[in-house]
Motif scaffolding. Structure first.
Motif, PDB file in Angstrom:
ATOM      1  N   ASP A   1       0.857  -1.190   0.000  1.00 33.70           N
ATOM      2  CA  ASP A   1       0.000   0.000   0.000  1.00 33.70           C
ATOM      3  C   ASP A   1       0.895   1.243   0.000  1.00 33.70           C
ATOM      4  O   ASP A   1       1.076   1.900   1.016  1.00 33.70           O
ATOM      5  N   TYR A   2       1.422   1.582  -1.185  1.00 37.15           N
ATOM      6  CA  TYR A   2       2.434   2.632  -1.268  1.00 37.15           C
ATOM      7  C   TYR A   2       1.862   4.017  -0.991  1.00 37.15           C
ATOM      8  O   TYR A   2       2.585   4.921  -0.533  1.00 37.15           O
ATOM      9  N   ASP A   3       0.559   4.226  -1.261  1.00 36.22           N
ATOM     10  CA  ASP A   3      -0.037   5.550  -1.063  1.00 36.22           C
ATOM     11  C   ASP A   3      -0.867   5.636   0.214  1.00 36.22           C
ATOM     12  O   ASP A   3      -1.505   6.659   0.478  1.00 36.22           O
TER      13      ASP A   3
ATOM     14  N   TRP B   1      -5.790   0.454   0.562  1.00 35.49           N
ATOM     15  CA  TRP B   1      -6.012  -0.549  -0.470  1.00 35.49           C
ATOM     16  C   TRP B   1      -4.661  -1.018  -1.005  1.00 35.49           C
ATOM     17  O   TRP B   1      -3.802  -0.198  -1.352  1.00 35.49           O
TER      18      TRP B   1
ATOM     19  N   ASP C   1      -1.742  -2.087  -3.220  1.00 29.72           N
ATOM     20  CA  ASP C   1      -1.216  -1.960  -4.564  1.00 29.72           C
ATOM     21  C   ASP C   1      -0.282  -3.143  -4.818  1.00 29.72           C
ATOM     22  O   ASP C   1      -0.026  -3.958  -3.931  1.00 29.72           O
TER      23      ASP C   1
ATOM     24  N   LEU D   1       4.758  -0.877 -11.020  1.00 29.18           N
ATOM     25  CA  LEU D   1       3.910  -0.564  -9.884  1.00 29.18           C
ATOM     26  C   LEU D   1       2.486  -0.375 -10.380  1.00 29.18           C
ATOM     27  O   LEU D   1       2.237   0.439 -11.274  1.00 29.18           O
ATOM     28  N   TYR D   2       1.560  -1.127  -9.800  1.00 27.08           N
ATOM     29  CA  TYR D   2       0.148  -1.043 -10.170  1.00 27.08           C
ATOM     30  C   TYR D   2      -0.643  -0.472  -8.996  1.00 27.08           C
ATOM     31  O   TYR D   2      -0.646  -1.052  -7.905  1.00 27.08           O
ATOM     32  N   ARG D   3      -1.325   0.658  -9.233  1.00 20.37           N
ATOM     33  CA  ARG D   3      -2.147   1.293  -8.201  1.00 20.37           C
ATOM     34  C   ARG D   3      -3.537   0.663  -8.184  1.00 20.37           C
ATOM     35  O   ARG D   3      -4.162   0.464  -9.227  1.00 20.37           O
ATOM     36  N   ASN D   4      -4.017   0.374  -6.992  1.00 19.67           N
ATOM     37  CA  ASN D   4      -5.325  -0.221  -6.801  1.00 19.67           C
ATOM     38  C   ASN D   4      -6.415   0.834  -7.013  1.00 19.67           C
ATOM     39  O   ASN D   4      -6.427   1.866  -6.335  1.00 19.67           O
ATOM     40  N   ASN D   5      -7.313   0.562  -7.958  1.00 23.81           N
ATOM     41  CA  ASN D   5      -8.400   1.504  -8.260  1.00 23.81           C
ATOM     42  C   ASN D   5      -9.620   1.309  -7.360  1.00 23.81           C
ATOM     43  O   ASN D   5     -10.627   2.001  -7.524  1.00 23.81           O
TER      44      ASN D   5
ATOM     45  N   PHE E   1      -6.518  -2.344 -11.569  1.00 18.38           N
ATOM     46  CA  PHE E   1      -5.294  -1.634 -11.229  1.00 18.38           C
ATOM     47  C   PHE E   1      -4.830  -0.790 -12.413  1.00 18.38           C
ATOM     48  O   PHE E   1      -5.114  -1.111 -13.569  1.00 18.38           O
TER      49      PHE E   1
ATOM     50  N   ASP F   1      -1.342   0.963 -14.148  1.00 21.27           N
ATOM     51  CA  ASP F   1       0.117   0.965 -14.171  1.00 21.27           C
ATOM     52  C   ASP F   1       0.612   2.397 -13.973  1.00 21.27           C
ATOM     53  O   ASP F   1       0.407   3.262 -14.822  1.00 21.27           O
TER      54      ASP F   1
END
Length: 566
Positions: A70-72, A76, A78, A98-102, A107, A109
């Motif tokens: 959860d980088y951000d 949620w 990632d 790196l894929y961000r969870n929507n 996700f 990219d």
């Protein structure tokens, strides 16, 4: 105390225990169900790692880990996907990703935007807030030079490897990595294992020696016959830099090992993190923390260096968990084909017993096993087990049909009596579809209360196994934040009591095979609707939280609970 008084106390203790609620399992547990939704979730880029059809060098074979991360810090998970290259150069689009969870099952990219676009020969990945700024940072172990990415807190990362003092004097093939606060000063230190010394200019070609053949077929050479590596420990100075204390700490004294996955955890429950290292074709390592800044390898006397027959094994991946709800951390380790995985049951005070046969693992000799993890997939209060497989020789199946390069995954249901049942064939296409997999990470990416799995596949996109197991069992997920302890709470030990059952987990950096699972701790509660939690923080503080309601994610901060009675 007289013998009669002692007997009376034992009787009263047993009588009181008999009145406690008994653990309740579902009368007819539903089958596990996993579906690979990677394509519809947007995880479509293949992971480049060597030539897909033949492997000239061992560098091309081991692959890398993967991370739920959860980088951000939006609550949620990632996904970070390391990668490799090819000997003749990187194909277009080759990069870590790196894929961000929507938050809707898909996700995006965000690699380039995050500043992580880069092609390297990655091995391990581990996560931890090394500077205690509230954002978890990212470390990647590699062949060549490792990388420490500082999380800037705005969705971007900065490579600060050189400024942090983590560059090696010469290229190394670093393997496992784990953040751990070994001196309990509140700052995360860093352990890095090294697999072997690899130089393509000097490594023999396939078939050149007995170590370059398997079952009479010429294959890439190693690890036997190649020079071993060494292990590193970097102490966090608390100012954004690290100091190499490998020699002074005793870490570097353990040599002649092909070291792979590293896991830091308190195996003897003395309040200080130890380090277990799975080693390929050599005895495994258990570094006991001596509480004075030094470590001693006690793997032999602890019973985890070899199997019960006294044989060294080809250690790959490591799962850490309390398999029998004994309150102690057990060790599961995957191995090469024609050998079984191993379960070391923790008998207390850092002593282990080979429980492989009793657990029912003696028949798993067909595949080369890699990433593994304990996770309660049906939330019944007993940790189940999943591990992934894949041969290292894509050429060999032309000669031996039983040694396929791509294999199914293995899922084992915990029966609650020290035994596991193989339920792989009935666990859905996410398990039975074949891949040559390496790392895998565990976490609840859609926050629905069921643990999912993300898997690194060689020369294919990753798999994202959505856990669709039916059932009405309850759960509780804990997100811990340290204050006096390190901010990521790595090393925190948690004991949860619900429905008459006491479970134990620990916040870990790396585990599985070179991978990072969710830093949140997920507990299945069975039919219980509330739970009591005891947290033993790395700082030494013990706190209690009573009557936590099930089926939610609870954030717990150090210093905000009820302290232990003194």
């Amino acid at each position: 105390m007289t013998r009669r008084e002692l007997k009376r106390r034992e009787f009263l203790t047993a009588a009181a225990a008999a009145l406690l609620p008994r653990p309740v399992r579902a009368a007819s547990p539903a089958p596990f169900r996993f579906t690979d939704i990677a394509a519809q979730a947007g995880l479509t880029e293949p992971i480049v790692y060597g030539n897909p059809d033949t492997k000239k060098y061992i560098l091309e074979t081991n692959g890398c880990g993967i991370a739920f991360f959860d980088y951000d810090h939006d609550g949620w998970l990632d996904i970070f996907v390391p990668g490799g290259s090819r000997l003749d150069g990187s194909p277009p689009q080759t990069s870590n990703r790196l894929y961000r969870n929507n938050r809707d099952g898909t996700f995006t990219d965000v690699t380039k935007k995050a500043g992580l676009e880069r092609a390297v020969w990655a091995s391990g990945v581990c996560v931890g807030d090394y500077n205690n700024d509230g954002f978890d940072d990212l470390f990647i172990s590699c062949w060549g030079q490792n990388i420490l990415y500082r999380n800037n807190g705005d969705g971007t990362f900065t490579d600060i490897t050189k400024e942090a003092g983590l560059l090696h004097a010469k290229p190394e093939w670093c393997a496992g990595c784990t953040f751990t606060d070994y001196n309990r000063d509140g700052f995360l230190d860093l352990f890095v294992s090294t697999y072997l010394n690899f130089d393509p200019k000097t490594v023999p070609l396939p078939g050149a020696s007995p170590d370059c053949n398997w079952k009479g077929i010429a294959v890439n050479c190693g690890p036997r016959g190649l020079p071993t590596g060494r292990n590193f420990l970097f102490r966090n100075n608390g100012d954004g830099t690290f100091t190499d204390v490998s020699e002074a700490s005793g870490i570097a004294k353990v040599d002649r090992r092909y070291a792979m996955t590293a896991v830091a955890a308190d195996f003897d429950d003395d309040g200080w993190p130890d380090i277990f290292v799975a080693c390929d074709s050599t005895p495994s390592i258990l570094y006991r923390n001596n509480r004075d800044g030094t470590f001693t390898d006690i793997a032999l006397e602890a019973g985890v260096a070899y199997n019960e027959d006294g044989r060294e094994q080809a250690g790959m991946g490591v799962a850490i968990g309390d398999a029998s709800n004994s309150g102690r951390l057990d060790i599961f380790k995957t191995h090469f084909a024609d050998d079984t995985p191993i379960l070391y049951g923790n008998r207390g005070k850092g002593r282990f017993e080979d429980m492989t046969s009793k657990a029912g693992f003696g028949g798993f000799t067909r595949y080369v096993g890699w990433g593994a993890g304990f996770a309660d997939f049906d939330n019944d209060g007993f940790p189940d087990l999943l591990f992934v497989n894949g041969n290292v020789y894509p050429e060999i199946e032309r000669y031996f049909a039983e040694y396929k390069y791509r294999n199914p995954r293995i899922v084992l249901r915990n029966l609650g009596n020290g035994e596991f049942a193989d339920v792989s064939a009935a666990s859905g296409p996410g398990i039975t579809t074949v891949h040559s997999s390496r790392g895998c990470a565990f976490g609840d990416f859609d926050n629905d209360g069921r643990v999912d799995v993300v898997i690194m596949n060689m020369s294919e996109p990753p798999s994202l196994l959505k856990n669709e197991t039916p059932g009405a069992n309850h759960w509780l997920k804990l997100k811990l934040t340290g204050t006096k302890s390190n901010r990521s709470a790595i090393g925190a030990r948690v004991f949860l009591t619900a429905g008459g059952r006491r479970q134990r987990q620990e916040v870990l950096s790396q585990s599985s095979f070179y991978s990072q699972s969710d830093l949140r701790l997920h507990f299945g509660l069975g039919t219980a609707s509330t739970a009591d939690v005891e947290i033993r923080w790395p700082s030494g503080l013990t706190e209690f939280h009573s009557g936590l309601t099930a089926n939610r994610i609870v954030a717990l901060t150090e210093g905000k609970g009820s302290p232990a009675a003194r």
